[in-house]
Design a protein around this motif. Structure first.
Motif, PDB file in Angstrom:
ATOM      1  N   PHE A  53      43.504  34.998  41.820  1.00 25.45           N
ATOM      2  CA  PHE A  53      44.095  33.710  41.460  1.00 25.45           C
ATOM      3  C   PHE A  53      45.167  33.902  40.376  1.00 25.45           C
ATOM      4  CE2 PHE A  53      39.638  31.906  42.354  1.00 25.45           C
ATOM      5  CZ  PHE A  53      39.947  31.605  43.669  1.00 25.45           C
ATOM      6  N   GLY A  54      44.775  34.622  39.324  1.00 30.11           N
ATOM      7  CA  GLY A  54      45.671  34.789  38.190  1.00 30.11           C
ATOM      8  C   GLY A  54      46.953  35.500  38.540  1.00 30.11           C
ATOM      9  N   SER A  55      46.868  36.483  39.430  1.00 32.47           N
ATOM     10  CA  SER A  55      48.059  37.226  39.818  1.00 32.47           C
ATOM     11  C   SER A  55      49.054  36.324  40.540  1.00 32.47           C
ATOM     12  CB  SER A  55      47.677  38.414  40.703  1.00 32.47           C
ATOM     13  OG  SER A  55      48.808  39.182  41.048  1.00 32.47           O
ATOM     14  N   LEU A  56      48.561  35.460  41.418  1.00 38.28           N
ATOM     15  CA  LEU A  56      49.460  34.551  42.135  1.00 38.28           C
ATOM     16  C   LEU A  56      50.044  33.493  41.201  1.00 38.28           C
ATOM     17  CD1 LEU A  56      47.605  34.029  45.534  1.00 38.28           C
ATOM     18  CD2 LEU A  56      49.790  35.191  45.172  1.00 38.28           C
ATOM     19  N   VAL A  57      49.215  32.978  40.293  1.00 38.26           N
ATOM     20  CA  VAL A  57      49.726  32.004  39.324  1.00 38.26           C
ATOM     21  C   VAL A  57      50.811  32.640  38.455  1.00 38.26           C
ATOM     22  CG1 VAL A  57      49.127  30.650  37.267  1.00 38.26           C
ATOM     23  CG2 VAL A  57      47.638  30.575  39.290  1.00 38.26           C
ATOM     24  N   ALA A  58      50.583  33.888  38.028  1.00 37.27           N
ATOM     25  CA  ALA A  58      51.561  34.591  37.200  1.00 37.27           C
ATOM     26  C   ALA A  58      52.859  34.836  37.948  1.00 37.27           C
ATOM     27  CB  ALA A  58      50.978  35.913  36.714  1.00 37.27           C
ATOM     28  N   ARG A  59      52.783  34.888  39.271  1.00 35.53           N
ATOM     29  CA  ARG A  59      53.982  35.098  40.092  1.00 35.53           C
ATOM     30  C   ARG A  59      54.698  33.781  40.414  1.00 35.53           C
ATOM     31  NH1 ARG A  59      53.984  40.417  41.908  1.00 35.53           N
ATOM     32  NH2 ARG A  59      51.959  41.479  41.717  1.00 35.53           N
ATOM     33  N   GLY A  60      54.209  32.679  39.840  1.00 41.63           N
ATOM     34  CA  GLY A  60      54.936  31.421  39.955  1.00 41.63           C
ATOM     35  C   GLY A  60      54.443  30.463  41.006  1.00 41.63           C
ATOM     36  N   PHE A  61      53.148  30.554  41.355  1.00 38.07           N
ATOM     37  CA  PHE A  61      52.608  29.671  42.382  1.00 38.07           C
ATOM     38  C   PHE A  61      51.507  28.761  41.845  1.00 38.07           C
ATOM     39  CE2 PHE A  61      54.187  33.391  44.653  1.00 38.07           C
ATOM     40  CZ  PHE A  61      54.986  32.797  45.615  1.00 38.07           C
ATOM     41  N   ARG A  62      51.405  27.604  42.430  1.00 34.46           N
ATOM     42  CA  ARG A  62      50.212  26.778  42.317  1.00 34.46           C
ATOM     43  C   ARG A  62      49.249  27.285  43.380  1.00 34.46           C
ATOM     44  NH1 ARG A  62      49.919  20.247  43.649  1.00 34.46           N
ATOM     45  NH2 ARG A  62      47.675  19.968  43.179  1.00 34.46           N
ATOM     46  N   VAL A  63      47.993  27.514  43.033  1.00 35.98           N
ATOM     47  CA  VAL A  63      47.033  28.111  43.962  1.00 35.98           C
ATOM     48  C   VAL A  63      45.875  27.156  44.186  1.00 35.98           C
ATOM     49  CG1 VAL A  63      45.492  30.054  44.389  1.00 35.98           C
ATOM     50  CG2 VAL A  63      47.660  30.433  43.209  1.00 35.98           C
ATOM     51  N   VAL A  64      45.631  26.837  45.449  1.00 39.23           N
ATOM     52  CA  VAL A  64      44.485  26.021  45.844  1.00 39.23           C
ATOM     53  C   VAL A  64      43.585  26.887  46.714  1.00 39.23           C
ATOM     54  CG1 VAL A  64      43.705  23.962  47.079  1.00 39.23           C
ATOM     55  CG2 VAL A  64      45.853  23.906  45.792  1.00 39.23           C
ATOM     56  N   ALA A  65      42.308  26.947  46.378  1.00 37.30           N
ATOM     57  CA  ALA A  65      41.338  27.713  47.155  1.00 37.30           C
ATOM     58  C   ALA A  65      40.212  26.777  47.577  1.00 37.30           C
ATOM     59  CB  ALA A  65      40.776  28.877  46.343  1.00 37.30           C
ATOM     60  N   ILE A  66      39.699  26.951  48.791  1.00 34.83           N
ATOM     61  CA  ILE A  66      38.674  26.057  49.313  1.00 34.83           C
ATOM     62  C   ILE A  66      37.412  26.818  49.722  1.00 34.83           C
ATOM     63  CG2 ILE A  66      40.393  24.414  50.152  1.00 34.83           C
ATOM     64  CD1 ILE A  66      39.824  25.442  53.001  1.00 34.83           C
ATOM     65  N   ASP A  67      36.298  26.103  49.641  1.00 33.63           N
ATOM     66  CA  ASP A  67      35.079  26.530  50.331  1.00 33.63           C
ATOM     67  C   ASP A  67      35.151  25.947  51.734  1.00 33.63           C
ATOM     68  OD1 ASP A  67      33.876  27.803  48.141  1.00 33.63           O
ATOM     69  OD2 ASP A  67      32.768  26.022  47.523  1.00 33.63           O
ATOM     70  N   ASN A  68      35.132  26.792  52.760  1.00 34.91           N
ATOM     71  CA  ASN A  68      35.054  26.270  54.114  1.00 34.91           C
ATOM     72  C   ASN A  68      33.752  25.501  54.299  1.00 34.91           C
ATOM     73  OD1 ASN A  68      37.504  27.428  55.221  1.00 34.91           O
ATOM     74  ND2 ASN A  68      36.472  29.412  55.079  1.00 34.91           N
ATOM     75  N   ARG A  69      33.694  24.658  55.305  1.00 37.04           N
ATOM     76  CA  ARG A  69      32.420  24.016  55.624  1.00 37.04           C
ATOM     77  C   ARG A  69      31.368  25.095  55.905  1.00 37.04           C
ATOM     78  NH1 ARG A  69      32.953  20.793  61.218  1.00 37.04           N
ATOM     79  NH2 ARG A  69      34.781  19.875  60.185  1.00 37.04           N
ATOM     80  N   ASP A  70      30.135  24.824  55.546  1.00 40.31           N
ATOM     81  CA  ASP A  70      29.009  25.734  55.749  1.00 40.31           C
ATOM     82  C   ASP A  70      29.035  26.940  54.821  1.00 40.31           C
ATOM     83  OD1 ASP A  70      26.994  24.800  57.473  1.00 40.31           O
ATOM     84  OD2 ASP A  70      28.247  25.115  59.232  1.00 40.31           O
ATOM     85  N   VAL A  71      29.719  26.811  53.675  1.00 40.78           N
ATOM     86  CA  VAL A  71      29.653  27.860  52.670  1.00 40.78           C
ATOM     87  C   VAL A  71      29.951  27.245  51.309  1.00 40.78           C
ATOM     88  CG1 VAL A  71      32.082  28.612  52.677  1.00 40.78           C
ATOM     89  CG2 VAL A  71      30.280  30.278  52.235  1.00 40.78           C
ATOM     90  N   GLY A  72      29.476  27.900  50.258  1.00 38.74           N
ATOM     91  CA  GLY A  72      29.752  27.423  48.910  1.00 38.74           C
ATOM     92  C   GLY A  72      29.209  26.023  48.682  1.00 38.74           C
ATOM     93  N   ARG A  73      30.034  25.182  48.073  1.00 41.02           N
ATOM     94  CA  ARG A  73      29.602  23.835  47.721  1.00 41.02           C
ATOM     95  C   ARG A  73      30.165  22.769  48.650  1.00 41.02           C
ATOM     96  NH1 ARG A  73      29.701  24.669  41.107  1.00 41.02           N
ATOM     97  NH2 ARG A  73      27.727  25.831  41.051  1.00 41.02           N
TER      98      ARG A  73
END
Length: 311
Positions: A53-73
């Motif tokens: 995440f941090g590497s992409l943010v440092a390269r100038g991006f907004r980063v959105v990450a998701i839990d797919n259905r049936d995993v995580g929260r």
């Protein structure tokens, strides 16, 4: 609509019209170009790791990450998981969802955040979901990066027999078993050039177990049948118009490198990067190179540059 708690890097939720409640995290400056990260089968969003995440943010991006259905929260669906014989025979239950449904979940999160167009990055099953978004919602996609993924054709991208044997083990039923299983399979598929950091990987697996809102084994089984229900997507991939980057290693024992080659052939033009020694894993040593490939690809789109295939 979304529910939020705390800072942007904490879990937030998009309540979708379908009834799915998809968990996501949002990093970086909202004014920057957005990247949507979609993880693989059985992986929650934290499997991308803070350094990724941090590497992409440092390269100038907004980063959105998701839990797919049936995993995580995110929502664990109510339908029973497919029996083992169905998974082996690739005969999904009648109530199985497909990759297209998971793609709609991801687009629903973008709608929730008011993001009109995005750079898609998906790995393994997440790559299949990202490909599906690029094919079915092209107006939402600035670029596509498909990481060690495949087309769904049974002729390519198949796991090694040694990997199949490991995956056939009984599913983990405790946190300790989940950590051991993750270390066992990750050591096997990580690639000859990049040995894993056992402590770091154990922490990732433990965190994933702790974040699960449902039965991880049942969730993985339903995700397996989503891939199976979706079948060979080669024809669909041929309709993708977004600038596409395909990245895979040459030592992948889970999705054979032929899956990457077939993806490149299906999506024309597409750029192809093969990383020597890389398997089905992004260790810390590859975070910098992989995020640089993603960043350069996205920047090239912004500059209206060339997207001819490279190897």
């Amino acid at each position: 609509m979304s529910e939020t708690s705390g800072t942007e890097s904490t879990d937030r939720y998009a309540a979708l019209p379908s009834g799915m409640r998809i968990c996501f995290r949002d990093f970086g400056d909202k004014a920057h170009p957005a990247v949507l990260l979609i993880a693989g089968m059985g992986e929650d969003l934290t499997f991308w790791t803070d350094s990724f995440f941090g590497s992409l943010v440092a390269r100038g991006f907004r980063v959105v990450a998701i839990d797919n259905r049936d995993v995580g929260r995110s929502t664990f669906v109510a339908a029973p998981p497919p029996a083992l014989w169905r998974q082996i025979a690739a005969r999904p239950r009648g109530d199985a969802y497909a990759l297209a449904d998971m793609a709609q979940d991801a687009v629903g999160v973008l709608d929730c955040l008011g993001i009109s167009r995005v750079h898609l990055v998906g790995r393994s099953m997440g790559g299949m979901i990202a490909q599906t978004i690029a094919a079915t919602a092209p107006a939402r996609v600035l670029s596509l990066t498909s990481l060690y993924s495949t087309t769904g054709s049974k002729k390519v991208g198949q796991p090694a027999l040694s990997t199949i044997r490991l995956l056939a083990a009984s599913p983990a039923r405790t946190r300790t078993e989940a950590v051991r299983a993750h270390l066992r399979i990750t050591r096997h598929i990580a690639g000859s050039g990049y040995p894993i950091d056992d402590a770091a990987e154990a922490a990732i697996a433990a965190r994933g177990w702790d974040r699960s809102a449902g039965d991880p084994a049942a969730g993985v089984a339903r995700q397996v049948q989503a891939i199976q229900r979706s079948g060979d997507r080669t024809a669909q991939l041929s309709t993708i118009t977004a600038p596409t980057l395909v990245i895979n290693g040459d030592r992948d024992l889970l999705v054979h490198p032929s899956g990457g080659e077939a993806t490149v052939k299906a999506i024309r033009p597409a750029r192809h990067v093969v990383v020597p020694g890389m398997g089905h894993h992004i260790p810390q040593a590859l975070v910098g190179p992989v995020t640089q490939y993603i960043s350069q690809h996205a920047d090239r789109v912004g500059e209206g540059g060339d997207h001819a295939r490279i190897s």
